[in-house]
Design an enzyme around this catalytic site. Structure first.
Site, PDB file in Angstrom:
ATOM      1  N   TYR A  40       0.862  -1.192   0.000  1.00  0.00           N
ATOM      2  CA  TYR A  40       0.000   0.000   0.000  1.00  0.00           C
ATOM      3  C   TYR A  40       0.893   1.235   0.000  1.00  0.00           C
ATOM      4  O   TYR A  40       1.863   1.303  -0.738  1.00  0.00           O
ATOM      5  CB  TYR A  40      -0.977  -0.066   1.183  1.00  0.00           C
ATOM      6  N   LYS A  95     -20.307 -20.580 -10.028  1.00  0.00           N
ATOM      7  CA  LYS A  95     -19.637 -20.439 -11.331  1.00  0.00           C
ATOM      8  C   LYS A  95     -18.186 -19.993 -11.116  1.00  0.00           C
ATOM      9  O   LYS A  95     -17.265 -20.470 -11.796  1.00  0.00           O
ATOM     10  CB  LYS A  95     -20.394 -19.410 -12.179  1.00  0.00           C
ATOM     11  N   GLU A 137     -24.370 -14.269 -17.092  1.00  0.00           N
ATOM     12  CA  GLU A 137     -24.958 -15.507 -16.578  1.00  0.00           C
ATOM     13  C   GLU A 137     -26.406 -15.280 -16.165  1.00  0.00           C
ATOM     14  O   GLU A 137     -26.745 -14.262 -15.541  1.00  0.00           O
ATOM     15  CB  GLU A 137     -24.149 -15.972 -15.360  1.00  0.00           C
ATOM     16  N   ASP A 163     -24.660 -19.158 -20.872  1.00  0.00           N
ATOM     17  CA  ASP A 163     -25.906 -19.912 -21.039  1.00  0.00           C
ATOM     18  C   ASP A 163     -26.189 -20.168 -22.516  1.00  0.00           C
ATOM     19  O   ASP A 163     -26.736 -21.208 -22.883  1.00  0.00           O
ATOM     20  CB  ASP A 163     -27.088 -19.150 -20.431  1.00  0.00           C
ATOM     21  N   GLY A 197     -35.084 -20.805 -26.518  1.00  0.00           N
ATOM     22  CA  GLY A 197     -34.504 -19.787 -25.654  1.00  0.00           C
ATOM     23  C   GLY A 197     -33.104 -19.428 -26.098  1.00  0.00           C
ATOM     24  O   GLY A 197     -32.667 -19.780 -27.206  1.00  0.00           O
ATOM     25  N   ALA A 199     -30.097 -20.471 -25.188  1.00  0.00           N
ATOM     26  CA  ALA A 199     -29.181 -21.568 -25.479  1.00  0.00           C
ATOM     27  C   ALA A 199     -29.513 -22.222 -26.814  1.00  0.00           C
ATOM     28  O   ALA A 199     -28.622 -22.517 -27.615  1.00  0.00           O
ATOM     29  CB  ALA A 199     -29.234 -22.609 -24.356  1.00  0.00           C
ATOM     30  N   ASN A 287     -32.592 -30.833 -17.843  1.00  0.00           N
ATOM     31  CA  ASN A 287     -32.025 -31.381 -16.615  1.00  0.00           C
ATOM     32  C   ASN A 287     -32.915 -31.043 -15.429  1.00  0.00           C
ATOM     33  O   ASN A 287     -33.395 -29.914 -15.342  1.00  0.00           O
ATOM     34  CB  ASN A 287     -30.624 -30.788 -16.385  1.00  0.00           C
ATOM     35  N   ASN A 319     -21.364 -27.693 -19.644  1.00  0.00           N
ATOM     36  CA  ASN A 319     -20.722 -26.424 -19.980  1.00  0.00           C
ATOM     37  C   ASN A 319     -19.334 -26.277 -19.393  1.00  0.00           C
ATOM     38  O   ASN A 319     -18.535 -25.470 -19.874  1.00  0.00           O
ATOM     39  CB  ASN A 319     -21.598 -25.252 -19.523  1.00  0.00           C
TER      40      ASN A 319
END
Length: 765
Positions: A40, A95, A137, A163, A197, A199, A287, A319
């Site tokens: 610092y 994630k 996301e 997605d 959608g 995806a 899923n 993914n």
């Protein structure tokens, strides 16, 4: 497991021992006033001034180059819908966890409280200087399309809405390989999509880039086929609207070659599947319930090539095969975008990887004799460590070729080495171990099941399918604790060796034991009495085939538990001394330490035997052993007997087990620092290699070292792993944690799997 218990378990996982799943840790020293003055004020002013002169220096002096923002407004979280930014935070932290453990990328999760596209875009733009990349996301369509489009146009760092593009990239790789196996031309196939959608739209867009023709795509949403006459379609959906008015999905799939499901479970019936063309390709990715059940689909069509989003079936479209490695490659060349060419490079890298010979570690993890490219293996497995060395370089090269890389890579060999170094930053080996156990779970006796923590471990392995627990102890206590834990006792065997209902077994086991020990001072009455003790009873269960493995030692001193194992189970043929090793999940990767529990002061030949057994155990985990025989001396620098015996053990191994990569005697720092070793001792068989196994000269040093690493570095330890016994019997450390017991159960199962195949311990000395 009841839904209520699952709910509570998930909540406790996220709340204890401290809330959340990720944290920030310092990467520089901070112990002295000098360190703090550099971190610092006043020292920090110098990099600030350098960055002020040239903004690009921010990558040189800060974490920006390895920092990704995972950003959501919580409008489309998993299958939960619009639950708000605060409620999305656990998913965003999750994630971040995946980014770190699979590709060593640091993450800040950002939850933005707005549904307004302009406000969201401006917020991300304003914080973008902090980050090297942006992962969008769980943002609902159609806003997700507009947000990503604008951010890609207005920012000079990689932006990707996972997605959309993650699923598209992984399924595209699967599609290329499935078409090759089916011997179909991508330009001719008819593709039917259930779901429209974000995806699904990203998938069909990438499929078209690969060669699928738009006129051969038929898409359905909850309102039916995407038809040109519909006035409720988003702009991107209009691109795939058709003129023919299909009345139902059943009509659409007739004579189709590919079915892509990104919708809801059970919408594709066996009757509909039968109307598809030969070698139908079905990606049912809803899923947890796919558009058609996997077992039902393969029963209906024996020529099907199928993928799902589930890990319990072949060809999981996950993914995690994509986003960590795509961002890794993009960050490593400081790409200004993730463009179509980079995504396509990831597709082809994944597709090509599935065609390569699969490493033994991956085969072991999935319980396969040999994974081969074919109908049941069209995309790599998530546990394949080669993903980190195959996908990022492909993405990085595409970034360079398309002119979006600010820092091109020139030394690709060095880059590959850097990627290998990143592999050691998580607990992959534990996940591999548990996954392998779940492939073929065995009956494991928990000899101290009337202790709460032992029962907790048994409950977890039962619920997770790691093992089939057999619970030994006072039955009334076990049932009371099971009730407290909501541990469903149905199908779980509970045995009290002292109870009247086990009298026949204690006599049967006692007679077998007496016959084997009657010339060693054991009377028949003594043998019957001993069988009322749970460790003796458990060992005989394993000996007589009434169980496959056992765990004990949680509440008793180690030496007292080892004795009955040696008396009842005994050593493998050719083994003259048992030993133990511990697997430490360190920041540099898995490290085996031996002998940690049994041999107090082994001689040179015993050390060689311990090394042989440890090398065999390392291979059981799917790794090639690289063994350092350690001491306080380096290659003859001391003539003391404690060092000389290690030198003699190495000589024995070099002569009689030349297949083992082993050397010594050498100090621990030289064993673990391959550059130091290469510099000072280039003649060593370990020079330039990464040592993953340390064999110590005595119990003091081995036991002390593994416990020091465990406590100081909060390192996960699996062990002690018993080596050399005829049957799978493993002895826990006194007071082992629930997690340690779960991991040791997986070890016991994998050990039982190996002994079932009758793979002998290769002790030849």
């Amino acid at each position: 497991m009841s839904n209520e218990r699952k709910r509570r378990e998930a909540l406790v996982y996220h709340a204890k021992p401290k809330p959340g799943k990720i944290e920030v840790r310092p990467t520089k020293k901070y112990s002295t006033q000098r360190d703090l003055s550099l971190a610092y004020s006043p020292g920090v002013a110098q990099p600030c001034l350098e960055i002020a002169k040239n903004k690009e220096n921010v990558y040189k002096y800060t974490t920006k180059g390895n920092l990704v923002a995972v950003i959501s407004n919580g409008t489309a979280v998993l299958g939960l819908g619009d639950i708000g930014p605060e409620a999305s935070k656990p998913v965003m932290e999750g994630k971040g966890l995946l980014f770190k453990i699979f590709a060593d990328i640091d993450v800040f999760d950002i939850e933005v409280d707005t549904k307004n596209v302009d406000e969201f875009v401006n917020t991300v733009k304003n914080i973008a200087p902090t980050f090297g990349g942006i992962n969008l996301e769980d943002i609902k369509a159609p806003e997700a399309f507009e947000i990503e489009r604008r951010l890609k146009e207005e920012l000079d760092i990689p932006v990707m809405h996972d997605d959309q593009h993650g699923t598209a990239i992984i399924s595209s790789a699967a599609l290329l390989n499935a078409l090759e196996i089916a011997e179909k031309d991508i330009r001719e196939v008819k593709v039917v999509v259930s779901g429209a959608g974000s995806a699904a739209m990203a998938c069909v867009s990438l499929y078209c880039s690969l060669g699928v023709k738009k006129e051969n795509i038929v898409m359905f949403d909850v309102n039916g086929v995407l038809h040109k006459d519909r006035d409720d379609l988003a702009e991107m959906q209009k691109e795939y609207a058709v003129s023919k008015n299909y009345e139902s999905l059943a009509e659409g799939v007739k004579n189709a070659d590919v079915f892509l499901g990104l919708s809801v479970g059970d919408v594709l019936t066996p009757e509909m599947l039968k109307t598809m063309n030969d070698n139908p390709i079905v990606f049912a990715m809803a899923n947890p319930v796919p558009e058609i059940d996997y077992d039902l689909a393969v029963k209906t069509r024996d020529d099907i090539i199928m993928a799902t989003g589930r890990s319990d079936h072949p060809n999981q479209v996950n993914n995690v095969l994509g986003f960590p490695f795509i961002f890794r490659g993009a960050l490593d060349v400081r790409a200004t975008a993730i463009n179509e060419e980079m995504k396509m490079a990831a597709v082809r890298a994944l597709a090509d990887l599935a065609k390569q010979n699969v490493p033994e570690q991956v085969n072991i993890a999935y319980g396969e004799t040999k994974l081969n490219f074919g109908r049941d293996y069209i995309i790599p497995k998530p546990f394949d460590s080669r993903l980190l060395t195959e996908v990022p370089p492909a993405v990085a090269k595409a970034a360079m070729e398309t002119g979006v890389a600010k820092e091109p890579i020139y030394d690709w060999r060095r880059y590959e080495e850097e990627l290998y170094e990143r592999m050691g930053n998580d607990n992959k080996i534990t996940r591999l171990l548990i996954n392998r156990a779940k492939i073929n779970p065995k009956r494991v006796v928990f000899a101290e099941a009337d202790h709460l923590d032992v029962l907790k471990a048994a409950q977890i392995v039962n619920d997770e399918g790691i093992a089939k627990p057999i619970l030994l102890g006072r039955k009334e206590v076990i049932l009371e604790l099971m009730n407290e834990l909501e541990f469903d006792s149905e199908g779980v065997e509970i045995i009290d060796p002292k109870s009247d209902d086990q009298k026949d077994n204690t006599i049967k086991y006692g007679d077998v034991f007496w016959k084997s020990r009657q010339r060693n001072g054991v009377t028949q009455l003594d043998a019957h009495k001993l069988m009322r003790q749970r460790n003796y009873f458990a060992a005989m269960m394993v000996n007589e085939g009434d169980a496959d493995a056992l765990l004990t030692g949680y509440s008793r001193a180690y030496p007292g538990v080892v004795r009955p194992m040696l008396e009842l189970i005994g050593m493998e043929k050719g083994v003259s001394r048992i030993a133990a090793t511990n697997l430490m999940n360190t920041s540099r990767g898995p490290l085996f330490i031996a002998d940690t529990s049994i041999n107090i002061d082994p001689d040179a030949r015993d050390l060689a035997r311990i090394t042989q057994m440890t090398a065999h155990t390392v291979k059981m985990f799917g790794m090639d052993p690289v063994v350092g025989m350690v001491s306080y001396a380096n290659f003859g620098s001391s003539k003391n007997p404690n060092a000389s015996k290690v030198k003699e053990a190495v000589k024995i191994l070099h002569e009689q087990s030349p297949e083992i990569i082993v050397d010594g005697e050498l100090q621990v720092d030289f064993a673990l620092n391959k550059d130091m070793l290469q510099s000072k001792f280039p003649f060593s068989k370990l020079a330039g290699r990464k040592v993953n196994t340390l064999v110590f000269p005595n119990l003091d040093s081995a036991n002390g070292t593994y416990k020091l690493i465990k406590e100081l570095n909060h390192t996960d330890s699996i062990g002690p792993i018993m080596m050399g016994l005829k049957k799978p019997a493993h002895i826990l450390q006194l007071g082992a944690s629930v997690e340690e017991m779960v991991n040791m159960t997986a070890v016991a199962v994998v050990d039982a799997q190996g002994k079932e195949k009758k793979t002998p311990m290769p002790v030849t000395l």
